[in-house]
Design an enzyme around this catalytic site. Structure first.
Site, PDB file in Angstrom:
ATOM      1  N   LYS A 114      -1.633  -7.516  -4.974  1.00 39.09           N
ATOM      2  CA  LYS A 114      -0.596  -7.167  -3.959  1.00 39.09           C
ATOM      3  C   LYS A 114       0.777  -7.970  -4.465  1.00 39.09           C
ATOM      4  O   LYS A 114       1.877  -7.265  -4.061  1.00 39.09           O
ATOM      5  CB  LYS A 114      -0.989  -7.643  -2.567  1.00 39.09           C
ATOM      6  CG  LYS A 114      -2.037  -6.566  -2.101  1.00 39.09           C
ATOM      7  CD  LYS A 114      -1.909  -6.593  -0.813  1.00 39.09           C
ATOM      8  CE  LYS A 114      -2.850  -5.414  -0.055  1.00 39.09           C
ATOM      9  NZ  LYS A 114      -3.116  -5.447   1.206  1.00 39.09           N
ATOM     10  N   LYS A 198      -7.465   1.947  -6.137  1.00 42.59           N
ATOM     11  CA  LYS A 198      -8.009   2.320  -4.822  1.00 42.59           C
ATOM     12  C   LYS A 198      -7.025   3.043  -3.927  1.00 42.59           C
ATOM     13  O   LYS A 198      -5.836   3.131  -4.141  1.00 42.59           O
ATOM     14  CB  LYS A 198      -8.650   1.206  -4.086  1.00 42.59           C
ATOM     15  CG  LYS A 198      -7.409   0.306  -3.291  1.00 42.59           C
ATOM     16  CD  LYS A 198      -8.134  -0.735  -2.544  1.00 42.59           C
ATOM     17  CE  LYS A 198      -7.192  -1.611  -1.554  1.00 42.59           C
ATOM     18  NZ  LYS A 198      -7.560  -2.165  -0.481  1.00 42.59           N
ATOM     19  N   LYS A 201      -2.766   2.551   1.607  1.00 43.43           N
ATOM     20  CA  LYS A 201      -1.411   2.926   2.577  1.00 43.43           C
ATOM     21  C   LYS A 201      -0.111   2.962   1.744  1.00 43.43           C
ATOM     22  O   LYS A 201       0.492   3.479   2.319  1.00 43.43           O
ATOM     23  CB  LYS A 201      -1.584   1.914   3.737  1.00 43.43           C
ATOM     24  CG  LYS A 201      -2.860   2.138   4.335  1.00 43.43           C
ATOM     25  CD  LYS A 201      -2.782   0.718   5.561  1.00 43.43           C
ATOM     26  CE  LYS A 201      -4.265   0.598   6.110  1.00 43.43           C
ATOM     27  NZ  LYS A 201      -4.123  -0.831   6.562  1.00 43.43           N
TER      28      LYS A 201
END
Ligand code: AQP
Length: 333
Positions: A114, A198, A201
């Site tokens: 991230k 993956k 969102k």
């Protein structure tokens, strides 16, 4: 001792098929089997580890509750609440951050993914995210935590923190060491555009995911446009393993039909993807469209959603404030 279930979902918008098949679908089954033993948290403190628009955050909190309810979680038989309303979460996170070790956190792959290349600019909260997650779980003596496969490493860290706390303060089994509950068959749903990433969102391309609020036509269109290859559907998982996007779509089919990869391959072996995609769209729409419609309906009744949270906060706070009080006594505060 019976099961006690805790899990959380971030109110960061765009809840998608990965969240549903990896986690929420499992919440529903667990809630049906373990009445009054399940706590489902809208983890808004986690959400602010990356920048959020305050107005959108407020809407996304309600949308997460609506998604839980629309998916089939009965709030009368479980606790649904928002994390920021129960102060013990933030307090617990601070205390446990004095138990967790830097070396443990430095191994967390989610932070690396991230934060990306610019990790100096990532928030401290993003780095210490797994400690807050540990506090969430440990405050409720959860025995089982249903999560997607991507959260397995954080669960292991939570177990290490619980064991270290118990050892440091010589108080056996005070913090319950939880077990992860991860779907056995197909636990990680990947992007429709890139089978190595993956479904997420925050991915910019909306075509990479099926949102739980997508219309029928949007779902069908996204499946049509999903990346595949030109080969027919193979016979064995071994052959499928090398074809990431193909494997993902067949895995989604298996998961939606509560089946296995093996059995799904048996049905479609030798067929081409255009035929398979039609069937996949059918099962997808049959499962997700009613949820999507219900979410939209529930979002029109904000006071109902707020009431669910209010009742949940009251129940959660009772448990968590009692546990944090004991933690403080043990520490010597
Ligand atoms: N692709 C996925 N496949 C299976 N399970 C998944 N989960 C998330 N993505 C997948 C599971 O959904 C639950 C809630 O996730 P979350 O909202 O807490 O956060 P996340 O894992 O960070 O979700 P995203 O979509 O990946 O968000 P961004 O884009 O912000 O990083 C968890 O149990 C998770 O395992």
């Amino acid at each position: 001792m019976g099961k006690k279930i805790f899990s959380g979902v971030q109110p960061t918008g765009n809840l998608h098929l990965g969240n549903y098949l990896g986690a929420i679908k499992n919440f529903v089954d667990l809630n049906n089997d373990n009445e009054n033993k399940c706590i489902f948290c809208v983890v808004d403190l986690h959400a602010i580890t990356v920048k959020q628009d305050p107005k959108e955050l407020k809407n996304n909190i309600r949308e997460t509750v609506a998604t839980f309810v629309a998916s089939g979680i009965d709030h009368k038989k479980s606790v649904i609440f928002n994390q920021s309303k129960v102060p013990a979460h933030a307090e617990g996170a601070w205390i446990l951050s004095c138990v967790a070790r830097m070396g443990w956190l430095n191994r967390m792959t989610q932070f690396k993914e991230k934060a990306g290349k610019d990790k100096e600019k990532a928030s401290i909260g993003l780095y210490s995210y797994p400690i807050l997650m540990a506090a969430d779980i440990l405050l409720y003596d959860a025995t089982h935590v249903p999560v997607g496969e991507d959260q397995k490493q954080h669960l292991e860290l939570c177990r290490d923190i619980a064991q270290k706390f118990n050892n440091d303060f010589k108080i056996d089994n005070f913090l319950q060491v939880p077990e992860p509950l991860i779907q056995k068959e197909f636990s990680r749903i990947m992007s429709l555009k890139d089978g190595s990433k993956k479904m997420s969102k925050s991915e910019l391309s909306d075509l990479s995911r099926i949102n739980l609020t997508d219309s029928k036509d949007e779902m069908i269109n996204k499946i049509k446009k999903a990346k595949t290859d030109s080969l027919p559907i193979p016979e064995t998982i071994g052959e499928l393993d090398k074809r990431l996007e193909a494997k993902n779509l067949i895995g989604i089919y298996a998961s939606l039909t509560n089946s296995t990869l093996d059995k799904s391959l048996e049905i479609f072996v030798g067929k081409n993807f255009s035929e398979f995609k039609e069937k996949l769209s059918q099962v997808l729409v049959a499962k997700i469209d009613p949820i999507s419609l219900e979410i939209k309906k529930l979002l029109n009744d904000k006071s109902y959603l707020d009431q669910i949270l209010l009742e949940g906060v009251e129940k959660a706070d009772l448990i968590a404030s009692n546990k944090i009080k004991k933690i403080k006594e043990i520490i010597g505060f």
